[in-house]
Motif scaffolding. Structure first.
Motif, PDB file in Angstrom:
ATOM      1  N   LEU A 125       0.824  -1.202   0.000  1.00 10.06           N
ATOM      2  CA  LEU A 125       0.000   0.000   0.000  1.00 10.06           C
ATOM      3  C   LEU A 125       0.856   1.249   0.000  1.00 10.06           C
ATOM      4  O   LEU A 125       1.944   1.286   0.591  1.00 10.06           O
ATOM      5  CB  LEU A 125      -0.911   0.022   1.236  1.00 10.06           C
ATOM      6  CG  LEU A 125      -2.264  -0.675   1.096  1.00 10.06           C
ATOM      7  CD1 LEU A 125      -2.086  -2.176   1.183  1.00 10.06           C
ATOM      8  CD2 LEU A 125      -3.228  -0.193   2.172  1.00 10.06           C
ATOM      9  N   VAL A 126       0.333   2.283  -0.652  1.00  9.97           N
ATOM     10  CA  VAL A 126       0.912   3.617  -0.532  1.00  9.97           C
ATOM     11  C   VAL A 126      -0.230   4.601  -0.306  1.00  9.97           C
ATOM     12  O   VAL A 126      -1.358   4.374  -0.751  1.00  9.97           O
ATOM     13  CB  VAL A 126       1.728   4.023  -1.784  1.00  9.97           C
ATOM     14  CG1 VAL A 126       2.883   3.086  -2.024  1.00  9.97           C
ATOM     15  CG2 VAL A 126       0.846   4.093  -3.009  1.00  9.97           C
ATOM     16  N   ASP A 127       0.066   5.660   0.397  1.00  8.82           N
ATOM     17  CA  ASP A 127      -0.879   6.748   0.599  1.00  8.82           C
ATOM     18  C   ASP A 127      -0.831   7.638  -0.641  1.00  8.82           C
ATOM     19  O   ASP A 127       0.243   8.111  -1.029  1.00  8.82           O
ATOM     20  CB  ASP A 127      -0.488   7.533   1.854  1.00  8.82           C
ATOM     21  CG  ASP A 127      -1.514   8.583   2.253  1.00  8.82           C
ATOM     22  OD1 ASP A 127      -2.133   9.182   1.357  1.00  8.82           O
ATOM     23  OD2 ASP A 127      -1.682   8.815   3.461  1.00  8.82           O
ATOM     24  N   ALA A 128      -1.969   7.866  -1.272  1.00  8.48           N
ATOM     25  CA  ALA A 128      -2.002   8.653  -2.506  1.00  8.48           C
ATOM     26  C   ALA A 128      -1.457  10.059  -2.298  1.00  8.48           C
ATOM     27  O   ALA A 128      -0.954  10.678  -3.233  1.00  8.48           O
ATOM     28  CB  ALA A 128      -3.430   8.721  -3.044  1.00  8.48           C
ATOM     29  N   VAL A 152       1.024  -6.563  -5.897  1.00 14.87           N
ATOM     30  CA  VAL A 152      -0.062  -5.622  -6.178  1.00 14.87           C
ATOM     31  C   VAL A 152       0.263  -4.300  -5.497  1.00 14.87           C
ATOM     32  O   VAL A 152       0.603  -4.269  -4.304  1.00 14.87           O
ATOM     33  CB  VAL A 152      -1.413  -6.159  -5.659  1.00 14.87           C
ATOM     34  CG1 VAL A 152      -2.497  -5.099  -5.795  1.00 14.87           C
ATOM     35  CG2 VAL A 152      -1.807  -7.421  -6.406  1.00 14.87           C
ATOM     36  N   LEU A 153       0.184  -3.211  -6.237  1.00 16.32           N
ATOM     37  CA  LEU A 153       0.321  -1.877  -5.662  1.00 16.32           C
ATOM     38  C   LEU A 153      -1.066  -1.313  -5.443  1.00 16.32           C
ATOM     39  O   LEU A 153      -1.813  -1.086  -6.401  1.00 16.32           O
ATOM     40  CB  LEU A 153       1.117  -0.959  -6.597  1.00 16.32           C
ATOM     41  CG  LEU A 153       1.196   0.506  -6.147  1.00 16.32           C
ATOM     42  CD1 LEU A 153       2.052   0.644  -4.894  1.00 16.32           C
ATOM     43  CD2 LEU A 153       1.735   1.395  -7.265  1.00 16.32           C
ATOM     44  N   THR A 176       6.414   1.021 -10.473  1.00 19.04           N
ATOM     45  CA  THR A 176       6.697  -0.016 -11.470  1.00 19.04           C
ATOM     46  C   THR A 176       8.137   0.069 -11.945  1.00 19.04           C
ATOM     47  O   THR A 176       8.800  -0.956 -12.138  1.00 19.04           O
ATOM     48  CB  THR A 176       5.727   0.106 -12.659  1.00 19.04           C
ATOM     49  OG1 THR A 176       4.378  -0.026 -12.181  1.00 19.04           O
ATOM     50  CG2 THR A 176       6.000  -0.978 -13.693  1.00 19.04           C
ATOM     51  N   ARG A 177       8.645   1.298 -12.125  1.00 18.52           N
ATOM     52  CA  ARG A 177      10.046   1.465 -12.534  1.00 18.52           C
ATOM     53  C   ARG A 177      10.978   0.901 -11.461  1.00 18.52           C
ATOM     54  O   ARG A 177      11.939   0.186 -11.758  1.00 18.52           O
ATOM     55  CB  ARG A 177      10.358   2.940 -12.783  1.00 18.52           C
ATOM     56  CG  ARG A 177       9.823   3.489 -14.088  1.00 18.52           C
ATOM     57  CD  ARG A 177      10.456   4.832 -14.414  1.00 18.52           C
ATOM     58  NE  ARG A 177      10.195   5.821 -13.367  1.00 18.52           N
ATOM     59  CZ  ARG A 177       9.151   6.643 -13.356  1.00 18.52           C
ATOM     60  NH1 ARG A 177       8.260   6.578 -14.349  1.00 18.52           N
ATOM     61  NH2 ARG A 177       8.997   7.524 -12.389  1.00 18.52           N
ATOM     62  N   VAL A 187       3.707  -5.724 -12.026  1.00 20.97           N
ATOM     63  CA  VAL A 187       3.011  -5.076 -10.915  1.00 20.97           C
ATOM     64  C   VAL A 187       1.594  -4.754 -11.356  1.00 20.97           C
ATOM     65  O   VAL A 187       1.382  -4.195 -12.439  1.00 20.97           O
ATOM     66  CB  VAL A 187       3.720  -3.783 -10.467  1.00 20.97           C
ATOM     67  CG1 VAL A 187       2.901  -3.063  -9.406  1.00 20.97           C
ATOM     68  CG2 VAL A 187       5.115  -4.088  -9.935  1.00 20.97           C
ATOM     69  N   THR A 188       0.614  -5.121 -10.529  1.00 17.69           N
ATOM     70  CA  THR A 188      -0.783  -4.763 -10.780  1.00 17.69           C
ATOM     71  C   THR A 188      -1.142  -3.601  -9.863  1.00 17.69           C
ATOM     72  O   THR A 188      -1.118  -3.751  -8.643  1.00 17.69           O
ATOM     73  CB  THR A 188      -1.717  -5.954 -10.507  1.00 17.69           C
ATOM     74  OG1 THR A 188      -1.358  -7.042 -11.362  1.00 17.69           O
ATOM     75  CG2 THR A 188      -3.164  -5.564 -10.757  1.00 17.69           C
ATOM     76  N   ALA A 189      -1.430  -2.439 -10.427  1.00 21.43           N
ATOM     77  CA  ALA A 189      -1.742  -1.244  -9.646  1.00 21.43           C
ATOM     78  C   ALA A 189      -3.255  -1.040  -9.606  1.00 21.43           C
ATOM     79  O   ALA A 189      -3.929  -1.100 -10.644  1.00 21.43           O
ATOM     80  CB  ALA A 189      -1.060  -0.023 -10.246  1.00 21.43           C
ATOM     81  N   ILE A 190      -3.787  -0.803  -8.395  1.00 15.44           N
ATOM     82  CA  ILE A 190      -5.228  -0.619  -8.208  1.00 15.44           C
ATOM     83  C   ILE A 190      -5.470   0.614  -7.335  1.00 15.44           C
ATOM     84  O   ILE A 190      -4.937   0.698  -6.226  1.00 15.44           O
ATOM     85  CB  ILE A 190      -5.866  -1.847  -7.521  1.00 15.44           C
ATOM     86  CG1 ILE A 190      -5.566  -3.121  -8.315  1.00 15.44           C
ATOM     87  CG2 ILE A 190      -7.366  -1.668  -7.366  1.00 15.44           C
ATOM     88  CD1 ILE A 190      -6.068  -4.396  -7.657  1.00 15.44           C
ATOM     89  N   PRO A 191      -6.243   1.596  -7.803  1.00 11.33           N
ATOM     90  CA  PRO A 191      -6.576   2.762  -6.968  1.00 11.33           C
ATOM     91  C   PRO A 191      -7.728   2.399  -6.031  1.00 11.33           C
ATOM     92  O   PRO A 191      -8.763   1.897  -6.472  1.00 11.33           O
ATOM     93  CB  PRO A 191      -6.994   3.815  -7.991  1.00 11.33           C
ATOM     94  CG  PRO A 191      -7.572   3.016  -9.121  1.00 11.33           C
ATOM     95  CD  PRO A 191      -6.829   1.705  -9.157  1.00 11.33           C
TER      96      PRO A 191
END
Length: 450
Positions: A125-128, A152-153, A176-177, A187-191
């Motif tokens: 997880l990251v904080d937007a 998963v991000l 991803t970089r 990497v699968t990124a999901i907002p």
């Protein structure tokens, strides 16, 4: 592939269980995400939900604090952070899950190693509002080090940035970089908004620009199943069964859990460390004789020859048996508050076998922030990751961690009090950003005390 092999593959892939771990920086919302996932997938018992609602009201909160579903320690509730690894078991109509909610604070990085060591997928997880931070990079590096197959991000708290697509796209591209430099293939990124439930179980009505899966949809459909037949077969013996009954006067069975691969009746096998060979005569599973077994099934095996086999021995097909060695170079994560130093006398636990060992060298320590190496650090402190050279008192049949996460891993234990000191991964378990292997250290063939 023959009809029999096709039937074997179908039977092996019949089970559907996903082990996954969550990680992220402090206050990124890991526990809230897990709580939302459990709540919205109807995986919370009514009395558990009632207890969370009561605790939330006592705090003056009008809505249930779903983070309390996983933060069970008193210190976690008081400080509002995750300290220990919280395991949760739940299921949907499509798949069963074992979830490890790991701490985000740098002080508890070692806990993530514990939780992710058996994971097939990691949700980072990251904080937007903050984007990719130092701890995000650290958790990505640990996931790469442990060779977690899927990453998963989850960009959380999108509601606090007005659900802006450019914010999400920039964070996803940066992560991803960085993941690419670690060797993470995809990497699968999901907002998401864990607090509001956006894209956790149900699609978000406020992010129509996103057309990908929700978190739960991805967890249910991600192809993490692997074919055990392509892995080397390894069967660590846990217990020898001798019923001494009139019905089975000569029965000698070797019980244990298949660590990897497929074992069949008729296979010629070699027993480590003795090197003796025999043939698999029978495989018993849940009281029934079967023609084959695959990882991670627990079975009892009998051989055609009466060999001296005990707990800690390893049975493997002769054609692919792991060579035994007393010299080991590995990447390790130090878990104990007491530092690990060269010359330390330890116990090394590999599968079901425990032997005496000496830490001969610590060639380098890895700085996860920028993937640089610190040569000859002198010791490894808690949460440090580095390379060690170990000499064992008896030969061990270790695989490279890149080949098998089970038979390529081990623990270093304090012989005085039994405390777990270090988790290790044999061979070149990690590469730096340039693709170069971490240094293996000096020649480890001379000067041993054993």
């Amino acid at each position: 592939m023959t009809a029999a092999e096709t039937a074997d593959a179908a039977a092996i892939s019949a089970t559907s269980l996903l082990r996954f771990a969550t990680a992220g920086s402090v206050d990124d919302g890991k526990s809230t995400l897990v709580g939302r996932l459990l709540h919205d997938s109807k995986s919370v018992l009514s009395d558990q939900l009632a207890a969370v609602e009561l605790a939330s009201r006592n705090r003056g909160q009008e809505t249930p604090d779903l983070a309390l579903l996983t933060d069970g320690l008193r210190a976690e509730r008081e400080q509002g952070i995750t300290i220990d690894v919280a395991y949760r078991y739940f299921a949907t109509a499509r798949r069963r899950f074992i979830l490890a909610d790991t701490p985000g604070h740098v002080q508890y990085t070692r806990n993530m190693v514990t939780g992710a060591s058996t994971a097939e997928l990691a949700i980072i997880l990251v904080d937007a509002r903050n984007g990719v931070v130092e701890q995000t990079r650290r958790h990505a590096a640990v996931a790469a080090l442990l060779r977690v197959p899927q990453v998963v991000l989850a960009v959380n708290k999108m509601d606090l940035v007005d659900y802006a697509e450019p914010v999400f796209a920039e964070i996803a591209a940066e992560f991803t970089r960085y993941a690419g430099t670690l060797g993470i293939p995809e990497v699968t990124a999901i907002p998401i908004s864990a607090l509001a439930g956006d894209n956790v179980v149900s699609p978000s009505a406020t992010m129509d620009w996103y057309g990908g899966p929700t978190v739960l949809e991805h967890l249910e459909t991600v192809p993490v199943a692997h074919d055990p037949s392509v892995e080397p077969t390894r069967f660590p013996v846990q217990y020898v069964i001798r019923p001494q009954s009139a019905e089975h006067p000569d029965y000698r069975g070797y019980a244990g859990q298949l660590a990897s691969g497929v074992l069949r009746v008729g296979d010629r096998v070699t027993v480590a460390p003795s090197g003796r060979t025999s043939v698999v005569e029978r495989i018993d599973l849940l009281g029934q004789s079967v023609d084959l077994a695959w990882a991670p099934q627990s079975v009892t095996v009998t051989l055609t020859d009466d060999l001296d086999i005990s707990r800690g021995d390893l049975i493997a097909p002769t054609a692919s048996a792991a060579p035994g060695s007393q010299d080991l170079t590995a990447t390790v994560c130090h878990l104990h508050d007491r530092p690990l130093t060269p010359g330390a006398r330890v116990l090394l636990k590999h599968t079901t076998r425990t032997v005496k060992a000496i830490v001969k060298e610590i060639p380098s320590r890895l700085t996860l922030d920028d993937l640089s190496q610190h040569p000859d650090p002198g010791q490894l402190a808690a949460n440090d990751i580095g390379r060690v050279v170990v000499r064992t008192a008896e030969p061990l049949a270790l695989d490279d961690y890149a080949v098998s996460r089970t038979t390529g891993s081990f623990l270093l234990i304090d012989p005085a009090d039994g405390a777990t000191l270090t988790a290790g991964m044999a061979g070149e378990a990690f590469t730096d950003a340039a693709g170069a292997d971490l240094p293996a250290g000096a020649d480890s063939s001379d000067g041993w005390d054993f």
